[in-house]
Design an enzyme around this catalytic site. Structure first.
Site, PDB file in Angstrom:
ATOM      1  N   ASP A  12     -31.894 -39.046 -31.521  1.00 12.25           N
ATOM      2  CA  ASP A  12     -31.498 -38.368 -30.280  1.00 12.25           C
ATOM      3  C   ASP A  12     -32.692 -37.671 -29.648  1.00 12.25           C
ATOM      4  O   ASP A  12     -33.462 -36.996 -30.329  1.00 12.25           O
ATOM      5  CB  ASP A  12     -30.395 -37.346 -30.570  1.00 12.25           C
ATOM      6  CG  ASP A  12     -29.102 -38.019 -31.001  1.00 12.25           C
ATOM      7  OD1 ASP A  12     -28.959 -39.233 -30.757  1.00 12.25           O
ATOM      8  OD2 ASP A  12     -28.238 -37.338 -31.575  1.00 12.25           O
ATOM      9  N   ARG A  27     -38.693 -31.768 -13.862  1.00 16.95           N
ATOM     10  CA  ARG A  27     -39.649 -31.458 -14.912  1.00 16.95           C
ATOM     11  C   ARG A  27     -38.885 -30.887 -16.105  1.00 16.95           C
ATOM     12  O   ARG A  27     -38.078 -29.970 -15.919  1.00 16.95           O
ATOM     13  CB  ARG A  27     -40.644 -30.422 -14.397  1.00 16.95           C
ATOM     14  CG  ARG A  27     -41.917 -30.338 -15.214  1.00 16.95           C
ATOM     15  CD  ARG A  27     -42.840 -29.312 -14.600  1.00 16.95           C
ATOM     16  NE  ARG A  27     -43.452 -29.779 -13.366  1.00 16.95           N
ATOM     17  CZ  ARG A  27     -44.649 -30.384 -13.314  1.00 16.95           C
ATOM     18  NH1 ARG A  27     -45.336 -30.583 -14.408  1.00 16.95           N
ATOM     19  NH2 ARG A  27     -45.145 -30.786 -12.167  1.00 16.95           N
ATOM     20  N   ARG A  88     -31.204 -47.126 -32.488  1.00 17.13           N
ATOM     21  CA  ARG A  88     -30.970 -46.745 -31.083  1.00 17.13           C
ATOM     22  C   ARG A  88     -31.469 -45.326 -30.770  1.00 17.13           C
ATOM     23  O   ARG A  88     -31.657 -44.496 -31.667  1.00 17.13           O
ATOM     24  CB  ARG A  88     -29.485 -46.850 -30.757  1.00 17.13           C
ATOM     25  CG  ARG A  88     -28.651 -45.831 -31.484  1.00 17.13           C
ATOM     26  CD  ARG A  88     -27.188 -46.017 -31.178  1.00 17.13           C
ATOM     27  NE  ARG A  88     -26.391 -45.175 -32.065  1.00 17.13           N
ATOM     28  CZ  ARG A  88     -25.277 -44.573 -31.695  1.00 17.13           C
ATOM     29  NH1 ARG A  88     -24.800 -44.737 -30.490  1.00 17.13           N
ATOM     30  NH2 ARG A  88     -24.600 -43.831 -32.545  1.00 17.13           N
ATOM     31  N   SER A 138     -19.463 -44.578 -35.094  1.00 19.40           N
ATOM     32  CA  SER A 138     -19.322 -45.867 -34.418  1.00 19.40           C
ATOM     33  C   SER A 138     -19.977 -46.983 -35.209  1.00 19.40           C
ATOM     34  O   SER A 138     -20.729 -46.747 -36.156  1.00 19.40           O
ATOM     35  CB  SER A 138     -19.917 -45.774 -33.012  1.00 19.40           C
ATOM     36  OG  SER A 138     -21.328 -45.675 -33.081  1.00 19.40           O
ATOM     37  N   GLY A 223      -9.633 -28.484 -32.513  1.00 17.98           N
ATOM     38  CA  GLY A 223     -10.578 -27.591 -31.849  1.00 17.98           C
ATOM     39  C   GLY A 223     -10.386 -26.145 -32.258  1.00 17.98           C
ATOM     40  O   GLY A 223     -10.305 -25.843 -33.446  1.00 17.98           O
ATOM     41  N   ASP A 253     -17.930 -33.044 -37.746  1.00 17.96           N
ATOM     42  CA  ASP A 253     -18.706 -33.498 -38.909  1.00 17.96           C
ATOM     43  C   ASP A 253     -18.820 -32.387 -39.953  1.00 17.96           C
ATOM     44  O   ASP A 253     -18.750 -32.640 -41.161  1.00 17.96           O
ATOM     45  CB  ASP A 253     -20.104 -33.956 -38.478  1.00 17.96           C
ATOM     46  CG  ASP A 253     -20.032 -35.039 -37.413  1.00 17.96           C
ATOM     47  OD1 ASP A 253     -19.016 -35.772 -37.397  1.00 17.96           O
ATOM     48  OD2 ASP A 253     -20.955 -35.143 -36.584  1.00 17.96           O
ATOM     49  N   THR A 286     -23.507 -22.364 -33.242  1.00 15.38           N
ATOM     50  CA  THR A 286     -24.921 -22.727 -33.095  1.00 15.38           C
ATOM     51  C   THR A 286     -25.120 -23.576 -31.839  1.00 15.38           C
ATOM     52  O   THR A 286     -24.222 -24.321 -31.441  1.00 15.38           O
ATOM     53  CB  THR A 286     -25.407 -23.533 -34.326  1.00 15.38           C
ATOM     54  OG1 THR A 286     -24.572 -24.685 -34.468  1.00 15.38           O
ATOM     55  CG2 THR A 286     -25.365 -22.702 -35.599  1.00 15.38           C
ATOM     56  N   GLY A 288     -26.569 -26.508 -29.169  1.00 15.09           N
ATOM     57  CA  GLY A 288     -26.913 -27.936 -29.180  1.00 15.09           C
ATOM     58  C   GLY A 288     -26.330 -28.693 -30.352  1.00 15.09           C
ATOM     59  O   GLY A 288     -25.166 -28.519 -30.718  1.00 15.09           O
TER      60      GLY A 288
HETATM   61  N1  LIG Z   1     -13.573 -23.680 -29.616  1.00 12.64           N
HETATM   62  C1  LIG Z   1     -13.563 -23.594 -30.954  1.00 12.64           C
HETATM   63  N2  LIG Z   1     -13.416 -22.381 -31.560  1.00 12.64           N
HETATM   64  C2  LIG Z   1     -13.397 -22.286 -32.888  1.00 12.64           C
HETATM   65  N3  LIG Z   1     -13.517 -23.337 -33.738  1.00 12.64           N
HETATM   66  C3  LIG Z   1     -13.665 -24.542 -33.189  1.00 12.64           C
HETATM   67  C4  LIG Z   1     -13.691 -24.762 -31.781  1.00 12.64           C
HETATM   68  N4  LIG Z   1     -13.851 -26.086 -31.539  1.00 12.64           N
HETATM   69  C5  LIG Z   1     -13.914 -26.675 -32.755  1.00 12.64           C
HETATM   70  N5  LIG Z   1     -13.807 -25.765 -33.738  1.00 12.64           N
HETATM   71  C6  LIG Z   1     -13.834 -25.991 -35.190  1.00 12.64           C
HETATM   72  O1  LIG Z   1     -14.257 -27.311 -35.469  1.00 12.64           O
HETATM   73  C7  LIG Z   1     -13.203 -28.085 -36.034  1.00 12.64           C
HETATM   74  C8  LIG Z   1     -13.236 -29.506 -35.508  1.00 12.64           C
HETATM   75  O2  LIG Z   1     -13.112 -29.486 -34.119  1.00 12.64           O
HETATM   76  P1  LIG Z   1     -12.515 -30.695 -33.272  1.00 12.64           P
HETATM   77  O3  LIG Z   1     -11.063 -30.825 -33.539  1.00 12.64           O
HETATM   78  O4  LIG Z   1     -12.946 -30.464 -31.871  1.00 12.64           O
HETATM   79  O5  LIG Z   1     -13.270 -31.917 -33.948  1.00 12.64           O
HETATM   80  P2  LIG Z   1     -13.819 -33.305 -33.351  1.00 12.64           P
HETATM   81  O6  LIG Z   1     -13.210 -33.550 -32.010  1.00 12.64           O
HETATM   82  O7  LIG Z   1     -13.625 -34.310 -34.391  1.00 12.64           O
HETATM   83  O8  LIG Z   1     -15.363 -32.964 -33.208  1.00 12.64           O
HETATM   84  P3  LIG Z   1     -16.604 -33.984 -33.146  1.00 12.64           P
HETATM   85  O9  LIG Z   1     -16.810 -34.235 -31.695  1.00 12.64           O
HETATM   86  O10 LIG Z   1     -17.713 -33.204 -33.769  1.00 12.64           O
HETATM   87  O11 LIG Z   1     -16.253 -35.211 -33.909  1.00 12.64           O
HETATM   88  C9  LIG Z   1     -11.943 -27.307 -35.724  1.00 12.64           C
HETATM   89  O12 LIG Z   1     -10.946 -27.564 -36.670  1.00 12.64           O
HETATM   90  C10 LIG Z   1     -12.435 -25.865 -35.769  1.00 12.64           C
HETATM   91  O13 LIG Z   1     -12.568 -25.405 -37.087  1.00 12.64           O
END
Ligand SMILES: Nc1ncnc2c1ncn2[C@@H]1O[C@H](COP(=O)(O)OP(=O)(O)OP(=O)(O)O)[C@@H](O)[C@H]1O
Ligand SMILES: [Mg+2]
Length: 323
Positions: A12, A27, A88, A138, A223, A253, A286, A288
């Site tokens: 990446d 830039r 890639r 993927s 999420g 992940d 964290t 990025g």
């Molecule tokens: N806005 C948020 N606030 C707090 N925790 C979060 C938030 N978004 C994600 N998490 C944490 O990360 C976990 C996984 O998130 P999500 O369900 O978005 O996974 P995903 O869509 O598979 O993510 P990825 O794109 O990395 O594959 C959630 O169960 C939660 O613990």
């Protein structure tokens, strides 16, 4: 030992600009290279937590060598299978003025039959057998759509438990071999089950449907609302506290890594749910592509609300009131 599989890693290139102007010359203010790929991320998060891991997958060309150097610098162990075509490159453009991110993903190099065979042979030969194998992400061109079905079935024959984190057809085909654990997010679960999952109850029922299909542990991540997990022993819910989100990239992940770490050690599912949500949530703190930091995970662990619910179909509420 937890092995991970990344069939389509990427180098990446993360470019930062202060106010992106389309159709004009810009830039950049920062450029960072990152060894990307979902399985690699799982290995990285396991390594951060002090666990033992080895990343497998395909690597090719100069971009591939750079990716390996980056992983070496991080101390993440790998044993990739070389391919003829180039690994890639994905471009991520972050506009620091608007906080908007544009991602341009590449399809990936074409894998030949011989390369695929060599890779599968290598996986079969991993000795001693890992406690758990995580296959994520993927699939590059040239690799059959049911590759995860093959990987899971072969691992099963050797008594290795597998975690599959993929989407669409790759997940649909992969679950035919009944992996030990899957962790779709709500959208991926909706696609898989071809139904909408608008409520917590619907999501919980969906996890039970997946368990009935023969998956030992079905997790759906939600999420900021955490996760719902089901096994034949019950259903579990884990919810994080509200946190300030910096970047949700890699949250899934880190969640998968949390499950892998606890379940590989034979710990109960409820403890795996707690660590998974702590790690996933620590990852959003964290910026990025950066994943979770161990210190954040430890701070979050006692703040994760974990509940075990009833699996009786007659029960109207799946979790105790107030949870
Ligand atoms: N806005 C948020 N606030 C707090 N925790 C979060 C938030 N978004 C994600 N998490 C944490 O990360 C976990 C996984 O998130 P999500 O369900 O978005 O996974 P995903 O869509 O598979 O993510 P990825 O794109 O990395 O594959 C959630 O169960 C939660 O613990
Ligand atoms: Mg995901």
């Amino acid at each position: 030992m937890i092995t991970t599989v990344t069939l389509n890693p990427s180098l990446d290139r993360r470019i930062t600009v202060d106010g992106l102007k389309v159709d004009e010359s810009n830039r950049w203010t920062g450029l960072r290279l990152y060894a990307g790929g979902k399985g690699i991320d799982v290995s990285r998060a396991i390594h951060e937590m002090g666990g033992q891991t080895m990343a497998y997958g395909f690597i090719g060309g100069r971009e591939g060598r750079t990716l390996e150097i980056l992983l070496d610098e991080e101390g993440v162990p790998f044993s990739f299978t070389p391919i003829e075509q180039e690994t890639r490159t994905n471009f991520i453009v972050l506009d620091t003025r608007t906080s908007r991110q544009t991602i341009i993903n590449a399809p990936g190099p074409r894998i030949s039959k011989r390369e695929l065979e060599r890779f599968l042979k290598k996986l079969r030969g991993v000795y001693p057998s890992p406690e758990l194998m995580v296959a994520s992400g993927s699939v590059p061109p040239g690799v059959p759509v049911d590759i995860y079905r093959t990987i899971v079935a072969e691992a099963k024959k050797r008594g290795i438990r597998t975690v599959l984190d993929a989407a669409g057809r790759w997940l649909e085909e992969g679950i035919k071999a009944k992996p030990y654990l899957i962790k779709p997010n709500v959208h991926e679960a909706e696609e898989l089950l071809k139904t909408e999952l608008p409520t917590e109850e619907a999501i919980t029922k969906a996890t039970l449907t997946l368990v009935k299909k023969g998956i030992e542990i079905a997790v759906i991540s939600r999420g900021k609302d955490g996760i719902v997990a089901a096994s034949k022993n019950g259903i579990f819910k884990a919810v994080p506290p509200p946190v300030k989100v910096r970047s949700a990239v890699g949250a899934g992940d880190s969640t998968v890594a949390g499950f892998a770490l606890k379940l590989a050690q034979g710990e109960p599912l409820i403890e795996a749910c707690r660590l998974a949500v702590a790690m996933g949530t620590a990852a959003v703190l964290t910026p990025g592509t950066e994943l979770c930091h161990k210190a954040d995970v430890e701070k979050l662990l006692p703040q994760i609300e974990v509940a075990k619910g009833s699996i009786k179909p007659r029960a109207k509420t799946f979790f105790p009131a107030g949870n």
